[in-house]
Design an enzyme around this catalytic site. Sequence first.
Site, short mmCIF file in Angstrom:
data_model
loop_
_atom_site.label_atom_id
_atom_site.label_comp_id
_atom_site.label_asym_id
_atom_site.label_seq_id
_atom_site.Cartn_x
_atom_site.Cartn_y
_atom_site.Cartn_z
N ARG A 42 0.86 -1.18 0.00
CA ARG A 42 0.00 0.00 0.00
C ARG A 42 0.89 1.23 0.00
O ARG A 42 1.75 1.38 0.87
CB ARG A 42 -0.88 0.00 1.25
CG ARG A 42 -1.86 1.15 1.25
CD ARG A 42 -2.57 1.28 2.59
NE ARG A 42 -1.89 2.20 3.46
CZ ARG A 42 -2.46 2.83 4.49
NH1 ARG A 42 -3.73 2.62 4.76
NH2 ARG A 42 -1.78 3.66 5.24
N TYR B 254 -2.67 11.96 5.48
CA TYR B 254 -3.04 10.69 6.10
C TYR B 254 -2.11 9.57 5.61
O TYR B 254 -1.80 9.49 4.42
CB TYR B 254 -4.50 10.31 5.77
CG TYR B 254 -4.68 8.85 5.95
CD1 TYR B 254 -4.77 8.32 7.23
CD2 TYR B 254 -4.62 7.98 4.87
CE1 TYR B 254 -4.82 6.97 7.43
CE2 TYR B 254 -4.67 6.62 5.05
CZ TYR B 254 -4.78 6.11 6.34
OH TYR B 254 -4.80 4.77 6.53
N ASP C 198 -4.97 3.96 -0.25
CA ASP C 198 -6.09 4.26 0.65
C ASP C 198 -6.45 5.75 0.54
O ASP C 198 -5.61 6.60 0.84
CB ASP C 198 -5.66 3.92 2.09
CG ASP C 198 -6.82 3.96 3.07
OD1 ASP C 198 -7.91 4.41 2.70
OD2 ASP C 198 -6.62 3.51 4.23
N HIS D 71 -8.94 7.07 2.25
CA HIS D 71 -9.42 7.42 3.59
C HIS D 71 -10.64 8.34 3.56
O HIS D 71 -10.71 9.33 4.29
CB HIS D 71 -8.27 8.03 4.43
CG HIS D 71 -8.18 7.42 5.79
ND1 HIS D 71 -8.51 8.10 6.92
CD2 HIS D 71 -7.80 6.18 6.20
CE1 HIS D 71 -8.35 7.31 7.97
NE2 HIS D 71 -7.92 6.14 7.55
N GLU E 186 -8.84 2.08 -1.94
CA GLU E 186 -9.60 1.83 -0.70
C GLU E 186 -10.35 3.08 -0.24
O GLU E 186 -9.83 4.20 -0.31
CB GLU E 186 -8.59 1.40 0.37
CG GLU E 186 -9.20 1.19 1.73
CD GLU E 186 -8.13 0.86 2.77
OE1 GLU E 186 -7.04 0.39 2.40
OE2 GLU E 186 -8.40 1.09 3.96
N GLU F 286 -13.58 -0.89 6.46
CA GLU F 286 -12.89 -1.01 7.76
C GLU F 286 -13.69 -0.34 8.88
O GLU F 286 -13.51 -0.71 10.04
CB GLU F 286 -11.46 -0.46 7.69
CG GLU F 286 -11.38 1.04 7.53
CD GLU F 286 -9.94 1.57 7.44
OE1 GLU F 286 -9.10 0.93 6.80
OE2 GLU F 286 -9.68 2.64 8.01
N ARG G 203 -13.56 -5.10 3.69
CA ARG G 203 -12.47 -4.99 4.68
C ARG G 203 -12.91 -5.15 6.13
O ARG G 203 -12.08 -5.12 7.04
CB ARG G 203 -11.77 -3.64 4.50
CG ARG G 203 -10.91 -3.65 3.30
CD ARG G 203 -10.18 -2.38 3.04
NE ARG G 203 -9.49 -1.75 4.14
CZ ARG G 203 -8.39 -2.21 4.74
NH1 ARG G 203 -7.84 -3.33 4.33
NH2 ARG G 203 -7.83 -1.53 5.73
N GLU H 255 -4.23 -7.17 5.40
CA GLU H 255 -3.35 -6.03 5.71
C GLU H 255 -2.39 -6.41 6.84
O GLU H 255 -2.77 -7.07 7.80
CB GLU H 255 -4.19 -4.82 6.13
CG GLU H 255 -3.34 -3.59 6.44
CD GLU H 255 -4.18 -2.35 6.78
OE1 GLU H 255 -5.39 -2.49 7.00
OE2 GLU H 255 -3.60 -1.25 6.81
N TRP I 77 -11.76 12.69 7.93
CA TRP I 77 -10.38 12.29 8.17
C TRP I 77 -10.23 10.87 7.67
O TRP I 77 -9.56 10.37 7.01
CB TRP I 77 -10.00 12.34 9.65
CG TRP I 77 -8.56 11.96 9.80
CD1 TRP I 77 -7.48 12.73 9.52
CD2 TRP I 77 -8.04 10.69 10.22
NE1 TRP I 77 -6.32 12.02 9.73
CE2 TRP I 77 -6.64 10.76 10.16
CE3 TRP I 77 -8.64 9.48 10.60
CZ2 TRP I 77 -5.80 9.69 10.49
CZ3 TRP I 77 -7.83 8.42 10.95
CH2 TRP I 77 -6.43 8.51 10.90
C1 CS2 Z 1 -6.25 2.60 7.80
C2 CS2 Z 1 -6.07 2.63 9.28
O1 CS2 Z 1 -5.09 0.57 7.75
C3 CS2 Z 1 -5.85 1.31 7.14
O2 CS2 Z 1 -6.28 1.10 6.04
O3 CS2 Z 1 -7.29 3.23 7.21
O4 CS2 Z 1 -4.74 3.02 9.51
C4 CS2 Z 1 -7.00 3.54 10.06
O5 CS2 Z 1 -6.72 4.87 9.86
C5 CS2 Z 1 -6.86 3.22 11.51
O6 CS2 Z 1 -7.04 1.86 11.71
C6 CS2 Z 1 -7.82 4.04 12.35
O7 CS2 Z 1 -7.97 3.49 13.58
MG MG Z 2 -7.92 2.23 5.45
#
Ligand code: CS2
Ligand code: MG
Length: 402
Positions: free
Chosen positions: A147, A159, A210, A212, A236, A262, A283, A339, A402
Amino acid sequence: MKIIAAKVIVCSPGRNFVTVKITTDEGVYGIGDATLNGREKSVVSYLEDYLLPALIGRDPQRIEDIWHFIYRGAYWRRGPIGMTALAGIDTALWDIKAKLANMPLYQLLGGRSRDRIMAYTHANGKDLPSTLAAVARAREAGYQAIRVQCGVPGVASTYGVAKEGEDYEPADADLPTESVWSTEKYLNFTPKLFHAIRSEFGDDLHLLHDVHHRLTPIEAARLGKELEPYRLFWLEDPVPAENQEGFKLIRQHTTTPIAVGEVFNSIHDCRELIEKQLIDYIRTTIVHGGGITHVRRIADLASLYHVRTGFHGATDLSPVCMGAALHFDYWVPNFGVQEHMPHSPLMESVFSRAYEFKNGYFTPGEAPGHGVDIDEAEAAKYPYKRACLPVNRLEDGTLWHW
Ligand code: CS2
Ligand code: MG
């Protein structure tokens, strides 16, 4: 057989973890992860004040019944706090059942569907040269899937990019810090990033990215389209997913595969995405999705629509979740990828594990149960410390995702 004790262990060996421990009158115990990053104490209260006292005297072998007792019995269904608490209990009960059967958990689930479990790791840098160097390091470590996140020129912090010399940890302060975001700068830069990576490393690596949740559907459609020449394994969380219908727009415009989930905690968060074939990878993992009992239902639904699993595995999911997830990955027919953000040696001094990692692939180990245990005396050395996730604003000050 009866449950005679059920408790929560909170510790912070470098970051906060919440662990449920359930003990039976036959001496067998099981543990489950119930960590919800930045909101740990809410889950602890839910467990200690309501769920755990009601477990005493119940038969730990009746996992399905206990799951519905908690889910239906609360009257208030779903939600991240409730489903994470439920996952901690459910995982501990599966651990107990597999130990009673003297089997590694994957055998109880149906046996293994593969020889090894492909993992992706993170490569990130504040600029293009440092990101290319991070990809090279991940490749040398044996990962087939990486990633990639990179600082965006003109944006102070991004991020997924670690601070100088540190491992990436999103929950970085006692109260939320603020970061600034520019969708325009990000959209202009990201195709250049992947062009540079494919030019340097060729076609063989699986590349992931990602977003986010920071784009709108039409912006995500543009990004997916512009990234098509670089053949991503997945893009993602392109948009926040409360509006499942929104993914239709992305799908109409691009063949870049989409991963999401997630932050989901229920099959109802992804049912439409799966049934309408709007995503490629789901996820939602054990700790936030109501445990093995519920995530198994999500995976089975997904399998009908060619959607594969790609479990979340950031460091805020404890080694206990990782252990359970790896048994699930070994079994689940529609596995995609796992992951892997490695836990630090300090974290691993508290949690022992049977799973093994070698050259980009995991195996879950042959220990009965999920194979992860907690050393309570070690855990007691690292008390809880509040740590919050950041918030994010657009350049004009608007509070953003975020
Ligand atoms: C993220 C995470 O791993 C990922 O894909 O999006 O780092 C996420 O930000 C954290 O798990 C938040 O708790
Ligand atoms: Mg993520």
